[in-house]
Design an enzyme around this catalytic site. Sequence first.
Site, mmCIF file in Angstrom:
data_model
loop_
_atom_site.group_PDB
_atom_site.id
_atom_site.type_symbol
_atom_site.label_atom_id
_atom_site.label_comp_id
_atom_site.label_asym_id
_atom_site.label_seq_id
_atom_site.Cartn_x
_atom_site.Cartn_y
_atom_site.Cartn_z
ATOM 1 N N GLY A 27 48.370 34.941 50.606
ATOM 2 C CA GLY A 27 49.529 33.701 50.113
ATOM 3 C C GLY A 27 49.084 33.242 50.367
ATOM 4 C CG ASN A 28 47.993 31.047 46.339
ATOM 5 O OD1 ASN A 28 48.823 31.010 46.105
ATOM 6 N ND2 ASN A 28 47.979 33.073 47.200
ATOM 7 N N GLY A 44 41.373 33.880 51.430
ATOM 8 C CA GLY A 44 41.708 34.600 52.496
ATOM 9 C C GLY A 44 39.838 35.157 53.326
ATOM 10 C CB THR A 74 43.919 30.558 47.253
ATOM 11 O OG1 THR A 74 44.675 31.636 46.976
ATOM 12 C CG2 THR A 74 44.221 28.813 46.292
ATOM 13 C CD GLU A 76 46.680 34.685 42.394
ATOM 14 O OE1 GLU A 76 46.537 34.607 41.183
ATOM 15 O OE2 GLU A 76 47.093 35.929 42.281
ATOM 16 C CG HIS A 95 51.142 33.027 45.709
ATOM 17 N ND1 HIS A 95 52.607 34.533 44.830
ATOM 18 C CD2 HIS A 95 50.580 34.078 45.488
ATOM 19 C CE1 HIS A 95 51.496 35.389 44.726
ATOM 20 N NE2 HIS A 95 50.613 35.412 44.631
ATOM 21 C CG HIS A 97 52.048 38.208 48.974
ATOM 22 N ND1 HIS A 97 51.039 38.283 49.411
ATOM 23 C CD2 HIS A 97 51.467 38.126 48.065
ATOM 24 C CE1 HIS A 97 50.223 37.995 48.560
ATOM 25 N NE2 HIS A 97 50.452 37.970 47.240
ATOM 26 C CG HIS A 157 52.072 40.180 42.465
ATOM 27 N ND1 HIS A 157 51.014 38.686 42.208
ATOM 28 C CD2 HIS A 157 51.526 39.462 44.009
ATOM 29 C CE1 HIS A 157 49.735 38.252 42.705
ATOM 30 N NE2 HIS A 157 50.219 38.641 43.654
#
Length: 195
Positions: A27-28, A44, A74, A76, A95, A97, A157
């Site tokens: 997650g970000n 992470g 990140t 992403e 972002h 999850h 996702h």
Amino acid sequence: MSNEYLEMMCEVMKMLYLRGLISSTGGNVSIKLDDNTIAVTPRGFSEYPKFMLRPEQISIIDMNGNHIRGWPPTTEVKLHIAVYRVCKDCKAILHTHPLILPFLPPNVELPIDTELKYFLEPKICWVEELRPRTEDLAQATASKVKEGCNIIILQNHGLVTTGRTLMEAVERTEAVDLASKRFLVLKLLSKYLSA
């Protein structure tokens, strides 16, 4: 550069973790600081969970992805940059999850309550399953944002939300996550009551 934004990002990551919307390493969150600078959570690390982030660890990058300071960004990061490039009003991206949302059938009608519907102006779109951390995912997400979507569900996702502020993006995340839980409860109730 105000440290207030970086502190807020750290608090949001803690809150997202406590709500079960991110994991220790996944997650970000990002904030666009100016036309060429983005603050984004670092990638992470198993030895340092994201809910314990400190402001000095937040990654500062430019719009080309060049690392300026802080920890490495990140994985992403392509997604964040791609979205900011197509959305001038976007000042924050989350972002996450969520547990249920990414696994619902695409384009399902989610029960979002009227207060959130009128004040958060949610426009929900879906992106087909694509490999995480890729340019394909980044561009597919950005194309939905360019169409006016501010809540993008990534099939199998996660979830991407945008906002004119960080808290607006947070509110959209919480609203659509709650809507997915309501959807599941309503489906279970209708099945039970019709039995």
